[in-house]
Design an enzyme around this catalytic site. Structure first.
Site, PDB file in Angstrom:
ATOM      1  N   HIS A  33       0.863  -1.191   0.000  1.00  0.00           N
ATOM      2  CA  HIS A  33       0.000   0.000   0.000  1.00  0.00           C
ATOM      3  C   HIS A  33       0.890   1.228   0.000  1.00  0.00           C
ATOM      4  O   HIS A  33       1.317   1.733   1.042  1.00  0.00           O
ATOM      5  CB  HIS A  33      -0.908  -0.029   1.247  1.00  0.00           C
ATOM      6  CG  HIS A  33      -1.905   1.094   1.292  1.00  0.00           C
ATOM      7  ND1 HIS A  33      -3.059   1.036   2.039  1.00  0.00           N
ATOM      8  CD2 HIS A  33      -1.930   2.301   0.696  1.00  0.00           C
ATOM      9  CE1 HIS A  33      -3.749   2.154   1.897  1.00  0.00           C
ATOM     10  NE2 HIS A  33      -3.060   2.951   1.078  1.00  0.00           N
ATOM     11  N   GLU A  69     -10.876   3.648   5.790  1.00  0.00           N
ATOM     12  CA  GLU A  69      -9.958   4.687   6.294  1.00  0.00           C
ATOM     13  C   GLU A  69     -10.819   5.738   6.986  1.00  0.00           C
ATOM     14  O   GLU A  69     -10.540   6.139   8.094  1.00  0.00           O
ATOM     15  CB  GLU A  69      -9.155   5.319   5.146  1.00  0.00           C
ATOM     16  CG  GLU A  69      -8.148   6.375   5.615  1.00  0.00           C
ATOM     17  CD  GLU A  69      -7.376   7.023   4.458  1.00  0.00           C
ATOM     18  OE1 GLU A  69      -7.882   7.039   3.317  1.00  0.00           O
ATOM     19  OE2 GLU A  69      -6.262   7.541   4.711  1.00  0.00           O
ATOM     20  N   HIS A  91      -9.340   1.085  -1.375  1.00  0.00           N
ATOM     21  CA  HIS A  91      -9.254   1.799  -0.098  1.00  0.00           C
ATOM     22  C   HIS A  91     -10.652   1.802   0.516  1.00  0.00           C
ATOM     23  O   HIS A  91     -11.586   2.348  -0.078  1.00  0.00           O
ATOM     24  CB  HIS A  91      -8.843   3.250  -0.321  1.00  0.00           C
ATOM     25  CG  HIS A  91      -7.381   3.458  -0.567  1.00  0.00           C
ATOM     26  ND1 HIS A  91      -6.699   2.829  -1.574  1.00  0.00           N
ATOM     27  CD2 HIS A  91      -6.472   4.240   0.076  1.00  0.00           C
ATOM     28  CE1 HIS A  91      -5.430   3.209  -1.546  1.00  0.00           C
ATOM     29  NE2 HIS A  91      -5.260   4.067  -0.554  1.00  0.00           N
ATOM     30  N   ASP A 127       1.813   4.095   2.854  1.00  0.00           N
ATOM     31  CA  ASP A 127       0.799   4.877   2.143  1.00  0.00           C
ATOM     32  C   ASP A 127       1.457   5.905   1.211  1.00  0.00           C
ATOM     33  O   ASP A 127       1.401   5.770  -0.004  1.00  0.00           O
ATOM     34  CB  ASP A 127      -0.150   5.575   3.127  1.00  0.00           C
ATOM     35  CG  ASP A 127      -1.538   5.826   2.537  1.00  0.00           C
ATOM     36  OD1 ASP A 127      -1.735   5.537   1.360  1.00  0.00           O
ATOM     37  OD2 ASP A 127      -2.420   6.301   3.272  1.00  0.00           O
ATOM     38  N   ASP A 128       2.049   6.937   1.813  1.00  0.00           N
ATOM     39  CA  ASP A 128       2.627   8.052   1.037  1.00  0.00           C
ATOM     40  C   ASP A 128       3.897   8.516   1.753  1.00  0.00           C
ATOM     41  O   ASP A 128       3.880   9.553   2.425  1.00  0.00           O
ATOM     42  CB  ASP A 128       1.627   9.216   0.995  1.00  0.00           C
ATOM     43  CG  ASP A 128       0.325   8.828   0.321  1.00  0.00           C
ATOM     44  OD1 ASP A 128       0.273   8.822  -0.917  1.00  0.00           O
ATOM     45  OD2 ASP A 128      -0.642   8.516   1.045  1.00  0.00           O
ATOM     46  N   HIS A 177       1.337   4.788  -2.614  1.00  0.00           N
ATOM     47  CA  HIS A 177       0.986   5.552  -3.816  1.00  0.00           C
ATOM     48  C   HIS A 177       2.275   6.117  -4.389  1.00  0.00           C
ATOM     49  O   HIS A 177       2.975   6.870  -3.703  1.00  0.00           O
ATOM     50  CB  HIS A 177       0.028   6.688  -3.460  1.00  0.00           C
ATOM     51  CG  HIS A 177      -1.235   6.188  -2.820  1.00  0.00           C
ATOM     52  ND1 HIS A 177      -2.396   6.000  -3.517  1.00  0.00           N
ATOM     53  CD2 HIS A 177      -1.491   5.805  -1.541  1.00  0.00           C
ATOM     54  CE1 HIS A 177      -3.330   5.541  -2.693  1.00  0.00           C
ATOM     55  NE2 HIS A 177      -2.807   5.411  -1.487  1.00  0.00           N
TER      56      HIS A 177
HETATM   57  N1  ADE Z   1      -4.360   8.840  -1.993  1.00  0.00           N
HETATM   58  C1  ADE Z   1      -3.133   8.861  -1.478  1.00  0.00           C
HETATM   59  N2  ADE Z   1      -3.158   8.574  -0.184  1.00  0.00           N
HETATM   60  C2  ADE Z   1      -4.450   8.374   0.136  1.00  0.00           C
HETATM   61  C3  ADE Z   1      -5.116   8.030   1.322  1.00  0.00           C
HETATM   62  N3  ADE Z   1      -4.470   7.837   2.470  1.00  0.00           N
HETATM   63  N4  ADE Z   1      -6.454   7.926   1.286  1.00  0.00           N
HETATM   64  C4  ADE Z   1      -7.118   8.112   0.144  1.00  0.00           C
HETATM   65  N5  ADE Z   1      -6.536   8.423  -0.998  1.00  0.00           N
HETATM   66  C5  ADE Z   1      -5.209   8.548  -1.008  1.00  0.00           C
HETATM   67 ZN    ZN Z   2      -3.584   4.794   0.300  1.00  0.00          ZN
END
Ligand code: ADE
Ligand code: ZN
Length: 366
Positions: free
Chosen positions: A19, A206, A203, A286-287, A21
């Site tokens: 997971h 969340e 997703h 995630d990011d 991006h």
């Molecule tokens: N795009 C990138 N990170 C995200 C996240 N945590 N939730 C939804 N969309 C995303």
């Molecule tokens: Zn994500």
């Protein structure tokens, strides 16, 4: 680049990330470089303050800003290359990375060119590092179900035509806003996946409820769920995920940083409850660039906060290999590598202990 200090270090542990991006791995300096090159206005060129947000809505604004600097195939190639170089520096061995091209396609970019460019960048990084990367095309829920349908049709036809890089795209997912979006509205795009040999994730959970997680699995055929932290609203669903070992790709630190209204503190995160409930819950960033931590730090902070020892962290790494969409043979190779690294780390720790015991004591008055 970040200022997080961790007492533990899991760089030695080969890690699998499911997971992440790819746009969320963009180095702040690259964001600035590409913005200048493509004449895109940023609120600031101060790399420290570029990635500031208070909640998921604010975070998505930053994420979309970062996405907007990707204007040419060369930009995607650079992003992919740097992403894997940075990941590999922290023990990443295999990643299934999301890319979300909805806004680029709406602006006239070409899906085949984006995929080919990502492939070139990943290929170059794979020649330099030992890390490997597959891709998952994420639909951006904000662009709606019709756009997802069109992107799916395009992806399937590119794959059928054997266009460069399309073999790397192994699945579909969806991200962006969950609230107020019925997962079932995307059923048409998702229903095309099996015939095209594409795996499915989404997703959910969340900031949506367990009912949305259930809909993604039952209605869209998702084989994994990204986040899934609201699953405990539905005890029967928890039992089902445990019985069927449906993976959850969990991002504890990202949840705290992006969504403090939902998870105020890492110590409040449900990740350890998921593991105790026998859920196949994996650790992910995630990011990483936008959240300000790498996968090594994700592992270290979770180990420290949840009281996990090395054996627990090795088990989490093995579960990520198991939850991946690699074929059994490739997943087994990774698992053997993870176990070998764990055995090596245990030997090194034992050697260090015996060396410390064998060391003569210093006389007090030398
Ligand atoms: N795009 C990138 N990170 C995200 C996240 N945590 N939730 C939804 N969309 C995303
Ligand atoms: Zn994500």
């Amino acid at each position: 680049m970040n200022d997080i200090e961790c007492a533990t270090d899991f760089a030695w542990l080969p890690k699998v990330e499911l997971h992440c991006h790819i746009e969320g791995t963009m180095r702040p300096a690259t964001v600035v470089d590409l913005a200048v090159a493509n004449d895109i206005e940023l609120p600031t060129r101060d790399v420290e303050s570029l990635f500031q947000y208070e909640d998921l809505t604010g975070f998505l604004d930053v994420f979309w800003l970062v996405q907007s600097v990707l204007a040419t195939p060369d930009d995607w190639e650079r992003l992919a290359f740097e992403s894997m170089i940075d990941g590999a520096a922290h023990g990443l061995r295999y990643r299934e990375a999301f890319f979300t091209p909805a806004r680029h396609l709406a602006a006239g970019q070409d899906l085949g060119e984006i995929i080919a460019a990502l492939d070139r960048g990943l290929d170059m990084a794979e020649r330099i590092t030992r890390a490997r990367c597959a891709l998952i095309l994420d639909f951006d829920r904000d662009f709606g179900a019709a756009a997802a349908d069109a992107h799916m049709t395009e992806l399937v036809s590119l794959k059928r035509a054997g266009r460069p890089g399309t073999e790397r795209v192994i699945g579909i997912g969806m991200d962006s806003t969950e609230l107020g979006v019925d997962p079932m509205s995307f059923v048409s795009a998702y229903s095309q996946a099996p015939e095209a040999g594409l795996r499915r994730t989404a997703h959910q959970g969340e900031n949506s409820g367990a009912d949305a997680i259930r809909a993604a699995v039952d209605g869209l055929g998702c084989e994994r769920i990204d986040h899934g932290i609201s699953i405990f609203e539905d005890p029967e669903l928890v039992r089902r995920f445990a019985d069927e070992q449906i993976p959850l790709t969990v991002c504890p630190n990202a949840n705290v940083r992006i969504n403090p209204g939902v998870v105020a503190d890492l110590g409040d995160h449900v990740f350890p409850i998921m593991r105790d409930a026998d859920l196949l819950a994996t650790l992910n960033t995630d990011d990483p660039a936008l959240v300000g931590l790498d996968l090594d730090q994700e592992y270290a902070l979770c180990a420290e906060t949840f009281g996990y020892d090395t054996g627990d962290m090795v088990a989490i790494a093995l579960d990520a290999a198991c939850a991946s969409w690699l074929d059994d043979c490739d997943a087994s190779v990774l698992m053997v590598e993870i176990k070998a690294a764990a055995a090596g780390a245990a030997r090194a720790a034992a050697d260090a202990r015996s060396a410390a015991e064998a060391r003569p004591l210093m006389p007090l008055s030398a």
